[in-house]
Enzyme design. Structure first.
Site, PDB file in Angstrom:
ATOM      1  N   LYS B 175      83.204  43.962  59.347  1.00 55.10           N
ATOM      2  CA  LYS B 175      83.396  43.504  57.988  1.00 55.10           C
ATOM      3  C   LYS B 175      84.890  43.253  57.805  1.00 55.10           C
ATOM      4  O   LYS B 175      85.712  43.964  58.369  1.00 55.10           O
ATOM      5  CB  LYS B 175      82.900  44.627  57.066  1.00 55.10           C
ATOM      6  CG  LYS B 175      82.661  44.247  55.645  1.00 55.10           C
ATOM      7  CD  LYS B 175      81.938  45.407  54.928  1.00 55.10           C
ATOM      8  CE  LYS B 175      82.021  45.255  53.433  1.00 55.10           C
ATOM      9  NZ  LYS B 175      81.322  46.336  52.717  1.00 55.10           N
ATOM     10  N   LYS B 211      80.572  40.246  58.439  1.00 53.41           N
ATOM     11  CA  LYS B 211      80.398  40.271  56.987  1.00 53.41           C
ATOM     12  C   LYS B 211      81.739  40.161  56.271  1.00 53.41           C
ATOM     13  O   LYS B 211      82.505  41.113  56.247  1.00 53.41           O
ATOM     14  CB  LYS B 211      79.707  41.572  56.567  1.00 53.41           C
ATOM     15  CG  LYS B 211      79.591  41.734  55.053  1.00 53.41           C
ATOM     16  CD  LYS B 211      78.793  42.967  54.673  1.00 53.41           C
ATOM     17  CE  LYS B 211      78.850  43.201  53.169  1.00 53.41           C
ATOM     18  NZ  LYS B 211      78.112  44.413  52.760  1.00 53.41           N
TER      19      LYS B 211
END
Lengths: 751, 275
Positions: B175, B211
């Site tokens: 992420k 992400k």
């Protein structure tokens, strides 16, 4: 395929997640063509010029073949009319204060800004280039160029005192020219006070639009004129009275050669193929394509090259989302090309990349420098030291380290070898359109009588002619090549008479073989001299100056024998000494760092030697001209082959005795003999990298003609003597400019 | 998330060898945004696809069961039914990829989704989010509790103290940041991370997910993120198993754009249900 977007539903695209067309409307481009009823003309003196009875050439969409408009094909009288307009405009334009020209250029930049969509759609429509390239790069850069040159014009009186605008500049565009390349030439010419006549290849309306935008500013019509016609009209343009210079504007970027070190070959090729597969090609007016098309001719050229390479055993990789019909051509990676195949030597066409492996950086440098081209190169390396070393070693005009294709108006771009020796952008670009105040204008008339085949071909015979009343001790005999005096290959001599007509001395009669030897010696000495720090170069020039000082009586008396008053002769020696010292001192300060907006990191503006420089010295001021030219050349790191004054070579040969002991062998080579013959040998020598000629108008013309063989930069005086004893002409900035070339080394930084 | 990073021998030379050419990365980031535009039907389809990648998120101190419940309902029905019908995609079962909440709200989310008859996974941030500066013991316990409550995906804040001293951890997804930093998901950073994912895939055959989170608010941004993934990793990464967008307000902007595409009008605030 990017071109075959059948009507797709949102539902289908939701699954495939493909790209779609992003068409840029070109309605405004068509509407503009309609304002001329689709019949364009020339644009001269702020008006459209549409002469009767001219052949017309269609302007086509290179992708659909659709006829967009027609352009008239110029005849000689159209060219004459344009030059006349430019000449009249020049009278006013060149006399304006720089501030007024600056204001005009700023207004033109604003004008481009106001009509940018029209410009970019028209350019993309008629060239087939990807609109994002034109829109995001060319047009903004064109505006920046105008603004930047407005600043240059504003400060002209201050920074360019002692220089004046040349006059009317002829600009010839190649059939594959780019709008931006044209701007790199027009902007500096207008900024310094020149006016321009552009020969536009038929069927290219964008320059006409630019001229119209300039014309509609109202003031100063005639400073920018456009004529539609083939490059074959170039000689007519060049021979118009008033045209002071003709420049040529080449093609947009072609194909590339890629040298990859063996240790990272597989990894690099894998990444390259991966990235190529993601490239999108299609109609230039699609906003989401990376590459457009450049017409059927470019397609066929690329196809021929790739087929030829394949037949020679090369590996060909083609990928990308590109329509499979002409004129579209996919990005192509060619590898494993046998080194001896013709494709290895040929110029790589767009959009082809030829990759070849190398073992060491040294080898890569040799390969990269072993081509006749010298425009630009990029170096990609994780080792900054190695990248810089390569950047300095590459014989090209622009080097980008770990980047490619960056441009900025303040950074000069140019090249060497067959990529041409002129400069655009930055202060270097301005000098292309200036001449030192007081130097005579170029006359357009070329001598028709000059026979290029026979000029300087034969050497007149010299027989013994009377008693030799030579200097005491006798002047040195022989050609000074490779650090020592050698007998000439022809084993014959020529006599030098003094001002009373008595035989002063015999000097060696040099010929083609001696020139060959001298050039070889100079090449051998070059690497050592280039790498010598400026300080060391300076001290050698100073040592030579001292030696000259010690030799003053002999030199003065040699000059005296040639009719120079003793007092003047002494001044000449003293000035020569001063020149050597002055250039020695200037050797220290060369090149500087530019800081460019949008780029973190510096751009180094390097001044690099031309290489082996041949100098044919003038007859006047036999010692001073020799010393002035020699000093400037050496200070900038060149190695030289000199032909001394024809009537009085003795002082130069005297100096050679000191050079034999002081300078590295081969750094300076002096060849005496028949000047026309030696000039011929030098001009036709492909490995002489620059040539300065001070002699007759005919000799100058020959030098310019013959040097076109390797496009070596030349500097000729067209038969006009220079005032070598004056600071401006004998030691002015012009010599420094001529003695080196610029290289821009881009060093983007960031971690 | 089905694919699992089975791990590999830790070879720190992979990391120490990495060099980033920052100016080139910045240039590439600019290019992708400028050159990979989609319009009309393509834009609508891409936006709908973007919805399926969203981890619809609420991470506020004042989250309660009622706003979590509203969020879950929005996750199940992200775009107005009549708009989907107009585009003929109403039968695609369009939902967001997950809802993402604090550990203490996992229970609420699971309950709400169950009530709505949805199988959308619940993701929970955990391990002392967003600083991660708590003891390993409590961090592990936090994960355990969230999983017990029904979270099927955990966004773990790695121990940055360890990273900065060269001690790395492995994962299935990476992420860009917690989304709570001053600078969050930027394109240049993403390019570097995506290249690392590609290198890892080339070396090991393992596909790691990606992400971006924080600051992705406009429909246009989401399109650029999709093209970035498509360009750098290819279509095979454009699936919720390997790509998520962490966002809270993005969905409503996408819905507005879809509304505009279908009706030709810009939506009023009250035309679209809030999340």
């Amino acid at each position: 395929m990017a071109a075959t977007h059948a009507q797709r539903s949102t539902r289908e695209i939701f699954t495939t997640l493909e790209y779609g067309p992003v068409p840029e409307s070109h309605a405004c481009a068509l509407a503009w063509l309609d304002t001329q009823d689709r019949h364009l003309g020339h644009y001269v003196n702020g008006k459209w010029l549409k002469p009767e009875r001219r052949n017309s050439v269609p302007c086509r969409d290179p992708i659909t073949g659709e006829n967009l408009a027609s352009c008239p094909q110029a005849q000689a009288e159209d060219v004459a009319a344009a030059v006349e307009a430019a000449r009249t405009a020049w009278e006013n334009w060149s006399g304006l204060p720089g501030a007024s020209r600056a204001q005009y250029l700023t207004r033109l930049a604003k004008m481009i800004q106001k009509h940018q969509r029209l410009l970019w759609t028209l350019e993309s429509l008629v060239t087939g280039r990807a609109v994002r390239e034109v829109r995001d790069r060319d047009i903004p850069l064109a505006q920046q160029l105008l603004q930047c040159h407005a600043v240059q014009a504003y400060t002209q009186e201050e920074t360019l005192a002692g220089w004046e605008p040349m006059g009317v500049i002829g600009l010839i565009l190649s059939p594959t020219f780019s709008f931006l390349e044209m701007m790199w030439r027009i902007c500096p010419a207008l900024a310094v006070g020149c006016t321009v006549v552009v020969l536009v290849p038929p069927g290219s309306p964008t320059p006409l639009l630019l001229a119209q935008l300039a014309g509609e500013l109202g003031s100063f019509p005639g400073i920018l004129n456009m004529i539609n016609g083939p490059a074959s009209l170039g000689p007519i343009l060049a021979s118009q009275p008033g045209v002071q210079k003709v420049t040529f504007c080449g093609a947009v970027e072609g194909g590339l050669r890629l040298l990859i070190q063996e240790s990272v070959w597989d990894e690099t090729m894998r990444r390259l193929r991966e990235r190529m597969a993601r490239l999108r090609g299609g109609r230039g007016l699609d906003g989401a394509v990376d590459m457009g098309a450049r017409g059927a001719a470019a397609h066929d050229l690329a196809q021929r090259y790739v087929r030829e390479a394949q037949s020679q055993g090369a590996q060909v990789f083609q990928a990308g989302d590109v329509p499979s019909v002409s004129p579209f051509f996919p990005p192509t990676l060619v590898s494993d090309l046998p080194p001896a195949s013709p494709c290895t030597q040929a110029e790589v066409p767009w959009p082809v990349v030829v990759a070849s492996p190398f073992r060491t950086a040294k080898e890569a440098l040799a390969v990269a420098n072993g081509t006749p081209r010298g425009g630009s190169a990029s170096v990609w390396s994780e080792r900054p030291g190695q990248a810089l070393e390569l950047g300095y070693g590459l014989r090209v005009g622009t080097v980008w380290i770990n980047a490619h294709g960056l441009r900025h108006p303040e950074v000069p771009i140019g090249g060497c070898k067959e990529s041409g020796s002129s400069w655009h952008g930055g202060p270097d670009g301005l000098y292309e359109y200036l001449r030192p105040s007081g130097t005579p204008a170029r006359l357009p008339s070329l001598s028709e009588n000059l026979n290029y085949d026979t000029f300087g071909l034969a050497v007149p015979l010299t027989l013994p002619s009377g008693p030799e009343i030579g200097p005491s001790p006798a002047a040195p005999y022989g050609l000074f090549i490779g650090g020592r005096f050698q007998a000439p290959g022809a084993r014959s001599s020529r006599c030098i008479q003094d001002s009373k007509g008595n035989l002063h001395a015999y000097v060696a009669e040099g010929g083609a073989k001696d020139i060959r030897g001298a050039v070889e010696a100079a090449h051998q000495a070059a690497p050592g001299w280039v790498t010598r720090p400026p300080g060391a170069r300076a001290s050698l020039l100073w040592a030579l100056a001292s030696a000259l000082e010690r030799r003053e009586p002999a030199l003065a008396s040699a000059l005296e024998r040639h009719g120079v008053e003793l007092k003047t002769a002494k001044v000449e020696v003293e000035l020569s000494v001063r020149r050597l010292r002055a250039w020695g001192a200037r050797a220290q300060a060369q090149g500087h760092v530019l800081q460019v907006a949008e780029l973190r990191g510096p751009v180094l503006r390097l001044r690099e030697p031309l290489g082996v420089l041949a100098i044919v010295c003038p007859d006047e001021w036999p010692l001073l001209a020799f010393a002035s030219l020699l000093a400037a050349a050496l200070a900038h790191g060149n190695t030289v082959v000199l032909v001394p004054s024809g009537v009085c070579p003795i002082p130069a040969l005297e100096v050679c005795q000191d050079m034999a002991t002081l300078l590295p062998a081969g750094l300076v080579n002096v060849v005496t003999g028949d000047r026309d013959h030696l000039t011929r040998c030098l001009a036709l020598h492909q490995d002489v990298q620059a040539l300065w000629y001070f002699g007759s108008a005919q000799g100058s013309q020959f030098v310019e003609w013959a040097s076109a063989g390797n496009l070596k930069p030349v500097w000729v005086n067209r038969g006009h003597p220079r005032a070598w004893d004056q600071e401006a002409q004998g030691a002015g900035p012009e010599l420094g400019l001529r003695a080196a070339r610029t290289k821009a080394l881009w060093l983007p930084m960031g971690d | 998330m089905s694919a699992r990073n089975l791990g590999t021998e830790l070879d720190l030379s992979w990391i120490s060898k990495i060099q980033v050419n920052q100016p080139a990365v910045l240039r590439r980031a600019e290019q992708i945004q400028a050159r990979r535009v989609v319009k009309k039907e393509w834009q609508a389809a891409w936006l709908l696809k973007a919805v399926t990648f969203i981890d619809l998120t609420t991470l506020s101190g004042d989250d309660t069961s009622s706003n979590v419940q509203r969020l879950c309902y929005k996750a199940k029905y992200p775009i107005r039914e009549d708009l989907l019908k107009a585009l003929n995609v109403h039968d695609k079962g369009l939902t967001t990829a997950a809802v993402c909440v604090y550990p203490a709200r996992v229970c609420d989310a699971v309950k709400a989704l169950k009530a709505a008859g949805s199988t959308i996974p619940v993701a929970s941030v955990a391990t002392g989010f967003p600083a991660g500066q708590t003891h390993l013991k409590t961090r592990l316990e936090e994960i355990r509790l969230a999983v017990e409550d029904g979270a099927t995906e955990i966004d773990v804040v790695i121990n940055r103290t360890l990273v900065l001293t060269g001690q790395w951890e492995g994962s299935d997804f990476i992420k860009t940041s917690t989304g709570k930093e001053t600078v969050n998901a930027t394109f240049p950073v993403a390019i570097v991370m995506l290249r690392a994912i590609r290198d890892f895939f080339w070396k090991t055959g393992n596909k790691i997910g990606f992400k971006p989170a924080g600051g992705i608010r406009s429909a246009k941004d989401s399109l650029a993120w999709l093209s970035l993934i498509k360009e750098e990793l290819g279509d095979e990464w454009l699936t919720p198993e390997l790509f998520r967008i962490g966002a809270s307000t993005l969905l409503s902007d996408i819905e507005r754009q879809i509304y505009h595409h279908v009706t030709g009008r810009y939506a009023a605030y009250h035309d679209l249900p809030m999340s």
